[in-house]
Design a protein around this motif. Sequence first.
Motif, mmCIF file in Angstrom:
data_model
loop_
_atom_site.group_PDB
_atom_site.id
_atom_site.type_symbol
_atom_site.label_atom_id
_atom_site.label_comp_id
_atom_site.label_asym_id
_atom_site.label_seq_id
_atom_site.Cartn_x
_atom_site.Cartn_y
_atom_site.Cartn_z
ATOM 1 N N THR A 85 5.311 -8.679 -1.162
ATOM 2 C CA THR A 85 4.692 -7.357 -1.111
ATOM 3 C C THR A 85 3.682 -7.371 0.020
ATOM 4 N N ASN A 86 3.625 -6.294 0.780
ATOM 5 C CA ASN A 86 2.542 -6.190 1.761
ATOM 6 C C ASN A 86 1.613 -5.050 1.377
ATOM 7 N N TYR A 87 0.389 -5.138 1.826
ATOM 8 C CA TYR A 87 -0.698 -4.335 1.288
ATOM 9 C C TYR A 87 -1.531 -3.683 2.393
ATOM 10 N N GLU A 120 -6.940 -5.316 -2.528
ATOM 11 C CA GLU A 120 -5.992 -4.663 -1.629
ATOM 12 C C GLU A 120 -5.051 -3.803 -2.461
ATOM 13 N N ALA A 138 6.550 0.339 -3.067
ATOM 14 C CA ALA A 138 5.609 -0.571 -3.713
ATOM 15 C C ALA A 138 5.303 -0.132 -5.128
ATOM 16 N N VAL A 140 -4.615 -10.814 -6.284
ATOM 17 C CA VAL A 140 -5.096 -9.672 -5.502
ATOM 18 C C VAL A 140 -6.517 -9.296 -5.909
ATOM 19 N N ASP A 150 -0.637 -12.217 -3.939
ATOM 20 C CA ASP A 150 -0.256 -12.105 -2.537
ATOM 21 C C ASP A 150 -0.102 -13.516 -1.981
ATOM 22 N N PRO A 166 -1.060 -2.317 -2.768
ATOM 23 C CA PRO A 166 0.312 -2.520 -2.280
ATOM 24 C C PRO A 166 0.827 -1.302 -1.522
ATOM 25 N N TRP A 167 1.542 -1.569 -0.439
ATOM 26 C CA TRP A 167 2.071 -0.472 0.376
ATOM 27 C C TRP A 167 3.592 -0.437 0.305
ATOM 28 N N ASN A 196 -1.257 -9.125 4.519
ATOM 29 C CA ASN A 196 -0.853 -9.970 3.388
ATOM 30 C C ASN A 196 -0.920 -11.424 3.820
#
Length: 415
Positions: free
Chosen positions: A318-320, A165, A360, A161, A156, A167-168, A119
């Motif tokens: 949010t991380n992806y 990617e 996520a 986005v 992001d 989202p995780w 991210n």
Amino acid sequence: MRRNLFANSVIATRLAAFLILLAIMAPLMAKAADKQSFNNWEEVVEAARGGTVNWFMWGGADNINEYVSGYIGSELKDRYDITLKRVGINDTAEAVNIVIGEKQAGVDDAGSVDLIWINGGNFRTMKQGDLLFCGYHSLLPNNKLVNWQDPSIAHDFGLPVDECEVPWNRAQFAFAYDSARTENPPKSIAELIDWVKENPGEFTYPASTDFNGSVFIRHVFYHAAGGPEALLGDFDQEKFDAIAPKAWAILNEMEPYLWREGETYPNAIASLAQLFANREVALYFDYDPAIFGINVENGIFPETTRSYGLQDGTIGNTNYVAIPYNSPNKAATMVAANYLLSFDAQYEKAKSDVWGAAPAIDVSKLDDDAAARFAALPRHPAVIAPEVLAQKSLPELHPDWISAIEKGWQENVGN
């Protein structure tokens, strides 16, 4: 003859123009072909069977490593005959640099990286460098569980986005304290500034070179700016020059009251965790509140550890996961990314004894039974409820803002 020469000249000119256009469009056409090579999800799954996914990700947490290698790896193997190879790295930039190097070397279809946990600035680097495989969200069945109307997911660190990617999980900054030692911890940045002066030696924060230290500094920067609203969007040097001196003044004024009178700053969040565990400081913080419960269970933090957000909000993101443009295993990697969005994978990850990470996916998009299972998940008493923390979530800044703030701190405070 002159007419033929003219005609040939026109043809040659048009041909040259066509070849130039083809050269310009070739990478885009190749990517479009990648996206259009599968008509439906069934074709993706069939092509993925027997494949391998080389997932490059930060490897600094044993519980996360076990979740990925143990749980996700086993499920992908059992369900789809996909082999997941987790490649632990210290910094996401390491994986990004591999892809950059491969592109420079002309390795456009046989890269060594299939998936990256990513991210922020690293996503920006890959997106701007045309290093990402994009446009495949419509193929993923579990994409329906993502709330793409939420700006904090669709963007992001301020960048769209654009289907580049997946989202995780989500994270949000929170503070922790020992309730047996500290009765009334500061509940806002303004209170914290006063609290530090009233309790000399009881607080410190990592240098801006540390991720969590940088986030704390941004909270003070937000406070100096009167909120993040004035800082959103592209970097603005004029705004930075107006706000930064106020932030540096606040932090420099706090410095003599910090741990060891501010003569040194911890170089990593792990060092701050150790200071808190040793009762050298009274407050701790982290971008992943689940770590509070994990450290209690591991006997590092006292059982009376509790956590909280701030009345003026805390920064969240949010991380992806992202697929490089030159991944040779795109079908298997798309299946892996889709599984990461599944109820099973998100539910397992949310368990406090596994990771405790906030999902996520939008739990309200699940069926009643699945949503009820999420609601019934036990939460460690040291960890603030994600839904409570999320009520006052502050947005992250564009990476150029972050770079300027980190550099400014080093020059005006950390020196």
